[in-house]
Design an enzyme around this catalytic site. Structure first.
Site, short mmCIF file in Angstrom:
data_model
loop_
_atom_site.label_atom_id
_atom_site.label_comp_id
_atom_site.label_asym_id
_atom_site.label_seq_id
_atom_site.Cartn_x
_atom_site.Cartn_y
_atom_site.Cartn_z
CE LYS A 216 -27.62 51.00 43.89
NZ LYS A 216 -26.21 50.51 43.99
CD GLU A 292 -31.10 44.64 30.26
OE1 GLU A 292 -31.05 43.42 30.59
OE2 GLU A 292 -30.10 45.34 30.12
CB CYS A 326 -28.16 40.94 30.78
SG CYS A 326 -28.15 42.26 29.54
CD GLU A 424 -28.36 36.25 33.99
OE1 GLU A 424 -28.14 37.00 33.03
OE2 GLU A 424 -29.04 36.58 34.99
#
Length: 522
Positions: A216, A292, A326, A424
């Site tokens: 996806k 992750e 990330c 973040e």
């Protein structure tokens, strides 16, 4: 991606030459000898790819794809719903049971090698799609995203016929051994920051291990994935082995995560969504998952470093891909004795970053944030930093009049309790913090919810190893940043997830161990 790609060891012009030299395939050598073009490309594939066929979604709904550089609509792609996911899973299950599980491992590996060659052949088109979809430069997409995707597929192609078990000595008249078997049907949910590369990280080990897969793509960046789907068919993969769906997370992603006939779900994305996937697995068939997730990585700079090199390393560790990484080193901890010089040099370096809109052929130009949502999120974080008392030393505003550009932004005098030091941001915002002692900086570096990556800059090799050992992160770089290789595992600690991408370790995420014991009559 390595230190040379990211600029930690060379100036921009030297870096460009090195990146060009890394593009190895005959089809791309002519590309390496010219400036990369920022010209547009018309997407060829916009439907769902199920069973080697291009089909409309059952609902006929579509997703609008926007170029973040211009804010213009590029095209519309089919939007997968729950019924489409169910259809893809059924096709993938049939392909697994009747074709792929019976395909010799060497044949699987050869198909993967053909795929890697086709990625090389179509690298220019893939890079142009990635750049238009995500906002990065064509050159960077070509040299990093596309090249490393091909490298990853090649690496795992070599593993297809080398996945082995063990013979185990046990007491009694028995012969025991283990088999590492594929899981079956895998679902993979791909993020928008490195769409092609993250797909390759999942596809490589899943296919080498003998699984079929449904990918996806992100609704924000579906185009390179759909083009990649066409290459699987061209390479000769059997129908149903690989399927690509464009869709939204709460619908198509949730359907994959909750599907009772999906054996494994691999996800790269936010920690918040990772938690939801764990719930979905628990509430459905307890499928195996690997996550992750996000990070707030500490980048520790000691006083004995070459300041210019460390500044360049911190710069590339944060501002690469417009900060949409990330493992970005968004918390720079700098020793108090060099703090002022480091901040001053970092400001000057940030001022030299060109925007893609103004320098489209510059390999290292900064692109926009991926969409208006991310753009506004980053600006809100910057405002929060101001409100909480951090010192804005450069940037902090919209970059250019059109497109979702944010100026390279640096805050000084940041403390650990500020929002910009804890959460973040996923944008071009660097927080530079001061420290005194080794024990202090390790405690502060570890005092965060994340544990994806970290870096240490020092000429003292004993100190480097000692600090690397004590930092709680899945990856620690020493005197470099963003060093990746297909044979090097990547994955986080703590709330940055679990499981590994890349390397032999990734194969563990896509296999299950069976013990077989046979009684031997004497």
């Amino acid at each position: 991606i390595n230190a040379e790609y990211m600029g930690t060891t060379a100036n921009d012009q030297k870096l460009k030459r090195k990146m060009m030299s890394r593009i190895r395939t005959p089809a791309s050598r002519s590309v390496a000898q010219r400036r990369y073009s920022s010209s547009k490309i018309t997407p060829k594939y916009t439907k769902l790819f199920i069973g080697n066929e291009w089909v409309d979604s059952i609902s006929k709904k579509e997703i609008r794809v926007v170029d973040p550089c211009s804010e213009a609509v590029v095209c519309h792609v089919s939007e997968a719903g729950r019924e489409d996911v169910d259809k893809a899973v059924h096709v993938a299950r049939d392909a697994y049971e009747n074709v792929w599980s019976k395909t010799d491992p060497t044949a699987r590996g050869n198909l993967m090698l053909k795929l890697a060659a086709l990625i090389d052949k179509h690298a220019d088109e893939l890079a142009a799609l990635e750049a238009m979809d995500n906002g990065k430069t064509v050159g960077m997409a070509r040299a990093v995203d596309i090249q490393l995707s091909a490298d990853t597929i090649r690496y795992f192609a070599g593993w297809a016929n080398k996945i082995t078990g063990k013979t185990l000595p046990i007491d009694g008249p028995f012969f025991s051994y283990t088999r590492h078997e594929p899981l079956g049907v895998v679902g993979a949910i791909i993020p928008w920051n490195f769409p092609m590369l993250m797909a390759a990280w999942k596809l490589g080990p899943a296919l080498a291990a003998g699984n079929t897969i449904i990918v996806k793509t992100s609704e924000k960046t579906p185009l390179s994935g759909l083009f990649l789907a066409s290459l699987f068919k061209e390479a000769g993969f059997p129908a149903g082995v690989v399927n690509f769906l464009s869709g939204y997370g709460p619908v198509a992603g949730d359907a994959l995560a909750r599907h009772m006939d999906v054996d494994k779900l691999a996800f790269t994305g936010s920690t918040a969504v990772g938690r939801k996937i764990m719930v979905s697995s628990a509430e459905s068939n307890l499928k195996k998952i690997s996550l992750e997730l996000g990070g707030k990585s500490p980048n520790v700079v000691f006083s004995d470093v070459d300041i210019e090199a460390a500044v360049e390393g911190a710069h590339s560790g944060l501002f690469f891909n417009a900060g949409q990484v990330c493992c970005a080193g968004s918390r720079a901890f700098v020793h108090e004795s060099i703090y002022d010089k480091f901040v001053e040099a970092s400001v000057e370096r940030a001022k030299k970053i060109p925007f893609k809109k103004n320098a489209p052929d510059n390999l290292l130009a900064q692109g926009p944030q991926v969409d208006d949502i991310q753009f506004n999120k980053v600006l809100n974080f910057i405002e929060k930093g101001r409100q909480e008392g951090a010192k804005l030393v450069v940037g902090g505003k919209k970059g250019v009049d059109k497109g979702y550009y944010v100026e390279p932004t640096i805050f000084a005098d940041v403390n650990d309790e500020m929002t910009i030091a804890r959460e973040e941001i996923f944008g071009p915002v660097l927080s530079i913090m001061k420290f005194k002692t080794v024990d202090e900086v390790i405690a502060r570096g570890n005092n965060n919810w994340s544990g994806l990556a970290a870096a240490v800059w020092t000429k003292d090799i004993n100190k480097a190893h000692a600090v690397a050992n004590r930092l709680k992160a899945g990856t620690v770089w020493v005197n470099c940043y963003n060093v990746f290789a297909a044979g090097l595992p990547f994955g986080g600690f703590k709330q940055s997830g679990f499981g590994k991408d890349l390397s032999e370790y990734a194969l563990q995420e896509y296999t299950q161990v069976k013990a077989v014991t046979v009684k031997i009559d004497s």
